[in-house]
Design a protein around this motif. Sequence first.
Motif, PDB file in Angstrom:
ATOM      1  N   PRO A 137     -43.493 -56.211  53.976  1.00  0.00           N
ATOM      2  CA  PRO A 137     -43.660 -55.082  53.050  1.00  0.00           C
ATOM      3  C   PRO A 137     -44.710 -54.064  53.478  1.00  0.00           C
ATOM      4  CG  PRO A 137     -43.660 -57.155  51.853  1.00  0.00           C
ATOM      5  CD  PRO A 137     -43.678 -57.494  53.310  1.00  0.00           C
ATOM      6  N   LYS A 138     -45.594 -54.412  54.411  1.00  0.00           N
ATOM      7  CA  LYS A 138     -46.617 -53.448  54.836  1.00  0.00           C
ATOM      8  C   LYS A 138     -46.006 -52.252  55.564  1.00  0.00           C
ATOM      9  CE  LYS A 138     -47.840 -55.173  59.393  1.00  0.00           C
ATOM     10  NZ  LYS A 138     -48.873 -55.687  60.248  1.00  0.00           N
ATOM     11  N   HIS A 139     -44.766 -52.388  56.053  1.00  0.00           N
ATOM     12  CA  HIS A 139     -44.093 -51.286  56.745  1.00  0.00           C
ATOM     13  C   HIS A 139     -43.395 -50.338  55.778  1.00  0.00           C
ATOM     14  CE1 HIS A 139     -44.949 -53.185  60.518  1.00  0.00           C
ATOM     15  NE2 HIS A 139     -44.322 -54.281  60.150  1.00  0.00           N
ATOM     16  N   ASN A 140     -43.266 -50.752  54.520  1.00  0.00           N
ATOM     17  CA  ASN A 140     -42.572 -49.973  53.501  1.00  0.00           C
ATOM     18  C   ASN A 140     -41.156 -49.681  53.988  1.00  0.00           C
ATOM     19  OD1 ASN A 140     -42.238 -48.754  51.057  1.00  0.00           O
ATOM     20  ND2 ASN A 140     -43.589 -47.044  51.438  1.00  0.00           N
ATOM     21  N   VAL A 141     -40.721 -48.432  54.062  1.00  0.00           N
ATOM     22  CA  VAL A 141     -39.372 -48.126  54.531  1.00  0.00           C
ATOM     23  C   VAL A 141     -39.376 -47.663  55.987  1.00  0.00           C
ATOM     24  CG1 VAL A 141     -38.433 -47.590  52.262  1.00  0.00           C
ATOM     25  CG2 VAL A 141     -39.500 -45.793  53.594  1.00  0.00           C
ATOM     26  N   ASP A 142     -40.505 -47.803  56.668  1.00  0.00           N
ATOM     27  CA  ASP A 142     -40.639 -47.338  58.045  1.00  0.00           C
ATOM     28  C   ASP A 142     -40.478 -48.514  59.013  1.00  0.00           C
ATOM     29  OD1 ASP A 142     -40.990 -45.386  59.927  1.00  0.00           O
ATOM     30  OD2 ASP A 142     -43.164 -45.607  59.980  1.00  0.00           O
ATOM     31  N   TYR A 143     -39.346 -49.203  58.921  1.00  0.00           N
ATOM     32  CA  TYR A 143     -39.080 -50.348  59.780  1.00  0.00           C
ATOM     33  C   TYR A 143     -37.877 -50.047  60.671  1.00  0.00           C
ATOM     34  CZ  TYR A 143     -35.751 -51.235  56.014  1.00  0.00           C
ATOM     35  OH  TYR A 143     -34.770 -51.108  55.079  1.00  0.00           O
ATOM     36  N   TYR A 189     -37.758 -52.629  43.462  1.00  0.00           N
ATOM     37  CA  TYR A 189     -38.539 -52.290  44.655  1.00  0.00           C
ATOM     38  C   TYR A 189     -37.851 -52.815  45.915  1.00  0.00           C
ATOM     39  CZ  TYR A 189     -42.455 -51.947  47.888  1.00  0.00           C
ATOM     40  OH  TYR A 189     -43.246 -51.649  48.963  1.00  0.00           O
ATOM     41  N   TYR A 214     -34.931 -50.677  46.675  1.00  0.00           N
ATOM     42  CA  TYR A 214     -35.392 -49.426  47.288  1.00  0.00           C
ATOM     43  C   TYR A 214     -35.678 -49.617  48.776  1.00  0.00           C
ATOM     44  CZ  TYR A 214     -38.814 -45.854  48.595  1.00  0.00           C
ATOM     45  OH  TYR A 214     -39.506 -44.878  49.258  1.00  0.00           O
ATOM     46  N   LEU A 215     -36.302 -50.738  49.127  1.00  0.00           N
ATOM     47  CA  LEU A 215     -36.668 -50.974  50.527  1.00  0.00           C
ATOM     48  C   LEU A 215     -35.469 -51.293  51.407  1.00  0.00           C
ATOM     49  CD1 LEU A 215     -39.910 -53.133  50.273  1.00  0.00           C
ATOM     50  CD2 LEU A 215     -39.715 -50.718  50.826  1.00  0.00           C
TER      51      LEU A 215
END
Length: 142
Positions: free
Chosen positions: A71-77, A30, A33-34
């Motif tokens: 991690p709350k941003h997932n891949v949208d950082y 995980y 992935y991030l």
Amino acid sequence: MSLGSFFGLDKIAKLGRIIKNHGGLRNSLYHLYLTDDLKEGKLMGEDQLGNKYYQNDQYFYGRNRWVVYNPKHNVDYDASMVPAEWYGWLHYKTDKTPAEKPPVKYDWMVDMHVPNPSGTKDAYMPYTTTKPKIEAWVPPKK
């Protein structure tokens, strides 16, 4: 050079240590992935947004400090989610983290860091105050 390092067993041991430090195989995949990267390092601190900052001097200079976004941003950082005090540490302006040496706080400085809102509904959208030179054609009504 030992026989184990000749066959690359030290690399396998390092991979096992990295997987263990990331919380197992599932969490390591995980994290991969991030961030597209698996590194091991010392946790230097955490900011008010939940981002974690790491350092490992065994990596090359310029790659030995990094941030793992909340991690709350997932891949949208994006990089604008790093506050100014941690930006200075990440880019080697100082060797002291904001946890070790808090930055100077002036009255004109904002209290909470706001990430760049471009590409969101909160983005700045300019509007014109001048009359357009060309007017759109409107078909006549029957």
